[in-house]
Design an enzyme around this catalytic site. Structure first.
Site, PDB file in Angstrom:
ATOM      1  N   ASP A  47       0.838  -1.202   0.000  1.00 15.34           N
ATOM      2  CA  ASP A  47       0.000   0.000   0.000  1.00 15.34           C
ATOM      3  C   ASP A  47       0.873   1.254   0.000  1.00 15.34           C
ATOM      4  O   ASP A  47       0.387   2.369  -0.137  1.00 15.34           O
ATOM      5  CB  ASP A  47      -0.987  -0.014   1.182  1.00 15.34           C
ATOM      6  CG  ASP A  47      -0.291  -0.029   2.530  1.00 15.34           C
ATOM      7  OD1 ASP A  47       0.948  -0.125   2.580  1.00 15.34           O
ATOM      8  OD2 ASP A  47      -1.012   0.050   3.555  1.00 15.34           O
ATOM      9  N   SER A  48       2.187   1.070   0.101  1.00 12.53           N
ATOM     10  CA  SER A  48       3.115   2.195  -0.077  1.00 12.53           C
ATOM     11  C   SER A  48       2.962   2.779  -1.484  1.00 12.53           C
ATOM     12  O   SER A  48       3.471   3.859  -1.766  1.00 12.53           O
ATOM     13  CB  SER A  48       4.563   1.755   0.165  1.00 12.53           C
ATOM     14  OG  SER A  48       4.868   0.591  -0.584  1.00 12.53           O
ATOM     15  N   LYS A 116      -0.918  -9.703   2.640  1.00 16.43           N
ATOM     16  CA  LYS A 116      -0.257  -9.239   3.861  1.00 16.43           C
ATOM     17  C   LYS A 116      -1.191  -8.266   4.554  1.00 16.43           C
ATOM     18  O   LYS A 116      -1.890  -7.503   3.885  1.00 16.43           O
ATOM     19  CB  LYS A 116       1.068  -8.535   3.514  1.00 16.43           C
ATOM     20  CG  LYS A 116       1.758  -7.887   4.713  1.00 16.43           C
ATOM     21  CD  LYS A 116       3.138  -7.374   4.374  1.00 16.43           C
ATOM     22  CE  LYS A 116       3.182  -6.002   3.790  1.00 16.43           C
ATOM     23  NZ  LYS A 116       2.587  -4.923   4.602  1.00 16.43           N
ATOM     24  N   GLU A 185       8.828  -4.079  10.975  1.00 21.55           N
ATOM     25  CA  GLU A 185       9.296  -2.790  10.449  1.00 21.55           C
ATOM     26  C   GLU A 185       9.737  -1.861  11.566  1.00 21.55           C
ATOM     27  O   GLU A 185       9.030  -1.692  12.565  1.00 21.55           O
ATOM     28  CB  GLU A 185       8.150  -2.147   9.637  1.00 21.55           C
ATOM     29  CG  GLU A 185       8.546  -0.818   9.013  1.00 21.55           C
ATOM     30  CD  GLU A 185       7.568  -0.331   7.946  1.00 21.55           C
ATOM     31  OE1 GLU A 185       6.596  -1.046   7.621  1.00 21.55           O
ATOM     32  OE2 GLU A 185       7.789   0.777   7.419  1.00 21.55           O
TER      33      GLU A 185
END
Ligand code: KIV
Length: 283
Positions: A47-48, A116, A185
């Site tokens: 979604d980046s 994900k 992350e």
């Protein structure tokens, strides 16, 4: 150099054999085809894409339709890579039923190999339901961009003994819920290392130090293409943005000077063009 496509079983096999692998983002056909020709094993249609491709300030506005649109192109461009489709904010929080429906849609309409989603213990029931429906799930904990406002922005997570322990326990809960791997992350290296040792499934690190099973980066970051900002954990392995600007400026300069196009780049067939005023007349 494209190798054999990694399978879901290879993730565990690689970890068990202590074999590291790499994982990058991809959002379009051309970049996917370039990654397909590389040694990198996995591509995330993250979604980046909201920030990298659509110019949003965060990933929050990204829709499931956006991810599906981009994932279709990536699947076409990278037939030899394991491809992950990211569930955007709002596509899995409302109910487990809604999450299952959306996860199936993402896999069915694009051909990605798994989905994900972000979150720890709170997402365990949702993950269990998606896995039960037959969709492979990759977890994502630590700094979770979709809900970053709840912890004050893009910040390192797990920086206290309590929060570090909670992260590792979250990873174990996700594992028990059925994920086959977990993205971690922006956490201190020691926390990721402890997680890698305590959790059986592969730990895929982005800003999580060297002691994980796989390194993840956004392609436009690692190639030096994205110009808005550079997180501390990003190493630029190339400087493509400068090369692209150089190429664009050269095109512009040769257009202005008339150097481009030469006959080499033109269609040089002789064609007799009849006058618009009729045969033999010029006016
Ligand atoms: O969307 C994305 O690019 C991601 C990576 C940061 C793992 O989720």
């Amino acid at each position: 150099m494209a190798g054999k496509k990694m399978t879901i079983l290879d993730f565990q096999k690689y970890k068990d054999e202590g074999r590291k692998f790499s994982y990058v983002t991809g959002y379009d056909y051309t970049m996917a085809s370039i990654i397909n020709d590389s040694d990198v094993e996995c591509i995330l249609v993250g979604d980046s894409l909201g920030m990298i491709m659509l110019g949003y300030a965060t990933t929050v506005p990204v829709t499931l339709d956006d991810v599906i649109h981009h994932a279709k192109a990536v699947v076409k461009g990278a037939p030899d890579k394991f491809i992950i489709g990211d569930m955007p904010f709002g596509s899995y929080e409302v109910s487990a039923e809604d999450a299952v429906r959306n996860a199936i849609r993402l896999v069915k309409e694009t051909g990605v190999d798994c989905i994900k989603l972000e979150g720890g213990a709170d997402r365990a029931d949702t993950i269990r339901a998606i896995v039960k429906a037959g969709v492979n799930v990759m977890g994502h904990i630590g700094m979770t961009p979709q809900t970053a406002t709840s912890f004050g922005g893009f910040k390192v997570q797990g920086g206290t003994p309590e929060s570090a322990r909670k992260l590792i326990e979250d990873a174990k809960i996700l594992q028990d819920a059925g994920v086959f791997s977990i993205v971690v992350e922006c956490v201190p290296s020691v926390v990721a290392k402890a997680m890698q040792q305590e959790v059986k499934v592969p730990i895929l690190g982005i800003g999580a130090g060297p002691d994980v099973d796989c390194q993840v980066l956004v392609t436009q970051d690692l190639l030096g293409m994205y110009g808005d900002f550079k997180p501390k954990f990003v190493k630029q392995f190339a400087h493509i943005r400068e090369e692209m600007i150089k190429g664009l400026n050269q095109f512009h300069a040769e257009t202005i000077s008339g150097e481009f196009p030469t006959p080499e780049f033109s269609f040089n067939k002789a064609v007799e063009i009849p006058s618009v005023y009729g045969p033999g007349k010029t006016e």
